[in-house]
Design a protein around this motif. Structure first.
Motif, PDB file in Angstrom:
ATOM      1  N   THR A  74     104.363  88.630  59.955  1.00 48.40           N
ATOM      2  CA  THR A  74     103.897  88.988  58.457  1.00 48.40           C
ATOM      3  C   THR A  74     103.314  87.670  57.687  1.00 48.40           C
ATOM      4  N   GLY A  75     103.016  87.800  56.549  1.00 47.86           N
ATOM      5  CA  GLY A  75     102.251  86.608  56.100  1.00 47.86           C
ATOM      6  C   GLY A  75     103.148  85.169  56.147  1.00 47.86           C
ATOM      7  N   LYS A  76     104.511  85.687  55.740  1.00 46.99           N
ATOM      8  CA  LYS A  76     105.452  84.233  55.759  1.00 46.99           C
ATOM      9  C   LYS A  76     105.449  83.742  57.202  1.00 46.99           C
ATOM     10  N   LYS A  77     105.514  84.609  58.283  1.00 46.55           N
ATOM     11  CA  LYS A  77     105.446  83.995  59.596  1.00 46.55           C
ATOM     12  C   LYS A  77     104.252  83.514  60.080  1.00 46.55           C
ATOM     13  N   LEU A  78     103.217  83.961  59.539  1.00 45.40           N
ATOM     14  CA  LEU A  78     102.009  83.217  59.913  1.00 45.40           C
ATOM     15  C   LEU A  78     101.747  81.820  59.852  1.00 45.40           C
ATOM     16  N   VAL A  79     102.618  81.331  58.955  1.00 45.08           N
ATOM     17  CA  VAL A  79     102.816  79.840  58.515  1.00 45.08           C
ATOM     18  C   VAL A  79     102.903  79.108  60.000  1.00 45.08           C
ATOM     19  N   PHE A  80     103.660  79.855  60.741  1.00 41.10           N
ATOM     20  CA  PHE A  80     104.317  79.174  62.029  1.00 41.10           C
ATOM     21  C   PHE A  80     103.382  79.353  63.376  1.00 41.10           C
ATOM     22  N   VAL A  81     102.265  80.275  63.277  1.00 44.01           N
ATOM     23  CA  VAL A  81     101.692  80.662  64.131  1.00 44.01           C
ATOM     24  C   VAL A  81     100.404  79.457  64.548  1.00 44.01           C
ATOM     25  N   PHE A 132     109.837  78.331  44.116  1.00 38.03           N
ATOM     26  CA  PHE A 132     109.535  77.028  44.253  1.00 38.03           C
ATOM     27  C   PHE A 132     108.222  76.761  44.106  1.00 38.03           C
ATOM     28  N   THR A 133     107.513  75.751  43.405  1.00 38.61           N
ATOM     29  CA  THR A 133     106.097  75.396  43.131  1.00 38.61           C
ATOM     30  C   THR A 133     105.690  74.359  43.979  1.00 38.61           C
ATOM     31  N   TYR A 134     104.367  74.051  44.163  1.00 38.46           N
ATOM     32  CA  TYR A 134     103.840  73.211  44.958  1.00 38.46           C
ATOM     33  C   TYR A 134     103.912  71.925  44.125  1.00 38.46           C
ATOM     34  N   THR A 135     103.974  71.793  42.882  1.00 39.00           N
ATOM     35  CA  THR A 135     104.100  70.657  41.812  1.00 39.00           C
ATOM     36  C   THR A 135     105.565  70.127  41.904  1.00 39.00           C
ATOM     37  N   GLN A 136     106.643  71.214  42.149  1.00 40.43           N
ATOM     38  CA  GLN A 136     107.917  70.680  42.368  1.00 40.43           C
ATOM     39  C   GLN A 136     107.961  70.076  43.618  1.00 40.43           C
ATOM     40  N   ASP A 184     100.848  67.937  53.550  1.00 41.57           N
ATOM     41  CA  ASP A 184     101.585  68.381  52.443  1.00 41.57           C
ATOM     42  C   ASP A 184     101.846  69.746  52.300  1.00 41.57           C
ATOM     43  N   MET A 185     100.470  70.474  52.284  1.00 44.45           N
ATOM     44  CA  MET A 185     100.339  71.817  52.021  1.00 44.45           C
ATOM     45  C   MET A 185     101.105  72.391  53.309  1.00 44.45           C
ATOM     46  N   GLY A 186     100.963  72.060  54.471  1.00 42.59           N
ATOM     47  CA  GLY A 186     101.669  72.756  55.668  1.00 42.59           C
ATOM     48  C   GLY A 186     103.276  72.652  55.490  1.00 42.59           C
ATOM     49  N   MET A 187     103.728  71.661  54.978  1.00 41.19           N
ATOM     50  CA  MET A 187     105.186  71.432  54.874  1.00 41.19           C
ATOM     51  C   MET A 187     105.555  72.341  53.921  1.00 41.19           C
ATOM     52  N   PHE A 188     104.598  72.196  52.571  1.00 43.60           N
ATOM     53  CA  PHE A 188     105.073  73.286  51.688  1.00 43.60           C
ATOM     54  C   PHE A 188     105.161  74.753  51.962  1.00 43.60           C
ATOM     55  N   LEU A 189     104.259  75.199  52.678  1.00 47.22           N
ATOM     56  CA  LEU A 189     104.036  76.511  53.059  1.00 47.22           C
ATOM     57  C   LEU A 189     105.376  77.011  53.899  1.00 47.22           C
ATOM     58  N   LYS A 190     105.679  75.972  54.813  1.00 52.98           N
ATOM     59  CA  LYS A 190     106.948  76.297  55.585  1.00 52.98           C
ATOM     60  C   LYS A 190     108.068  76.369  54.742  1.00 52.98           C
ATOM     61  N   LEU A 191     108.310  75.660  53.766  1.00 52.78           N
ATOM     62  CA  LEU A 191     109.381  75.879  52.888  1.00 52.78           C
ATOM     63  C   LEU A 191     109.260  77.176  52.120  1.00 52.78           C
ATOM     64  N   LYS A 192     108.003  77.673  51.690  1.00 49.15           N
ATOM     65  CA  LYS A 192     107.825  78.975  50.958  1.00 49.15           C
ATOM     66  C   LYS A 192     107.886  80.241  51.831  1.00 49.15           C
ATOM     67  N   SER A 193     107.971  79.874  53.257  1.00 51.02           N
ATOM     68  CA  SER A 193     107.908  81.012  54.115  1.00 51.02           C
ATOM     69  C   SER A 193     109.409  81.542  54.233  1.00 51.02           C
ATOM     70  N   ARG A 194     110.422  80.689  54.001  1.00 56.63           N
ATOM     71  CA  ARG A 194     111.539  81.314  53.931  1.00 56.63           C
ATOM     72  C   ARG A 194     111.892  82.346  52.867  1.00 56.63           C
ATOM     73  N   THR A 195     112.888  83.183  53.391  1.00 52.09           N
ATOM     74  CA  THR A 195     112.825  84.332  52.406  1.00 52.09           C
ATOM     75  C   THR A 195     113.990  84.392  51.331  1.00 52.09           C
ATOM     76  N   LEU A 196     114.458  83.193  51.127  1.00 52.63           N
ATOM     77  CA  LEU A 196     115.387  83.005  50.028  1.00 52.63           C
ATOM     78  C   LEU A 196     114.819  83.135  48.612  1.00 52.63           C
ATOM     79  N   GLU A 197     115.609  83.443  47.809  1.00 51.70           N
ATOM     80  CA  GLU A 197     114.983  83.796  46.287  1.00 51.70           C
ATOM     81  C   GLU A 197     114.682  82.267  45.712  1.00 51.70           C
ATOM     82  N   LYS A 198     115.277  81.420  46.137  1.00 54.47           N
ATOM     83  CA  LYS A 198     114.817  79.738  45.734  1.00 54.47           C
ATOM     84  C   LYS A 198     113.419  79.483  46.177  1.00 54.47           C
TER      85      LYS A 198
END
Length: 121
Positions: free
Chosen positions: A41-48, A111-115, A93-107
C-alpha cells in the motif's frame, strides 16, 4: 508549506491497486502483480528500496534502481549516499517523518511534519 506536505503525503492513503497503477504508469506493468500480491500500500511504499525489491520479485538491477528512484521522488526524499552500505541507506528528515507516518496508529495519522521537526531538533 503544510499544504505542500499534505499533498505529497496523499500516497499514504493508496491501496495496493493504486500502487500497482502507479508502477504501471512508470512503465513497469510487469511488476504490478509483485506489488498487489505482496499487499504494498502507500504506507508500505515508504519502505520500498533496492534492498526490499528482490523480496517482491523484482531482481533486474536497472529496474530496481529506477523503481527506487521513483519511490524516493514520490516521497520527496533525497537519494542515499552510495558510499555507505546500500543495505541500510540513511534517511533525510522527510524519509524519517514518512516512516513514522506509515504506521497505522491513530497518533501517526495526526502527527504533522512541523511537530516532527520540532521534536527532532
Amino acid at each position: 508549506m503544510a499544504t505542500h506536505i499534505l499533498q505529497k503525503m496523499a500516497f499514504l492513503r493508496w491501496t495496493c491497486q493504486d500502487v500497482a497503477k502507479w508502477i504501471e504508469s512508470l512503465g513497469y506493468p510487469q511488476y504490478t502483480e509483485c506489488f498487489t500480491e505482496n499487499f504494498i500500500t502507500g504506507k508500505k511504499l515508504v519502505f520500498v528500496n533496492c534492498n526490499y525489491l528482490p523480496r517482491l520479485g523484482i531482481t533486474d538491477f536497472e529496474h530496481m534502481k529506477a523503481v527506487s528512484a521513483h519511490v524516493r521522488e514520490l516521497l520527496g526524499i533525497s537519494e542515499p549516499l552510495w558510499s555507505r552500505s546500500i543495505a541500510d541507506p540513511p534517511c533525510d528528515d522527510m524519509g524519517m517523518f514518512l516512516k513514522l507516518k506509515s504506521r497505522t496508529l491513530e497518533k501517526a495519522d495526526s502527527f504533522t511534519y512541523t511537530q516532527f521537526i520540532n521534536n527532532h531538533k
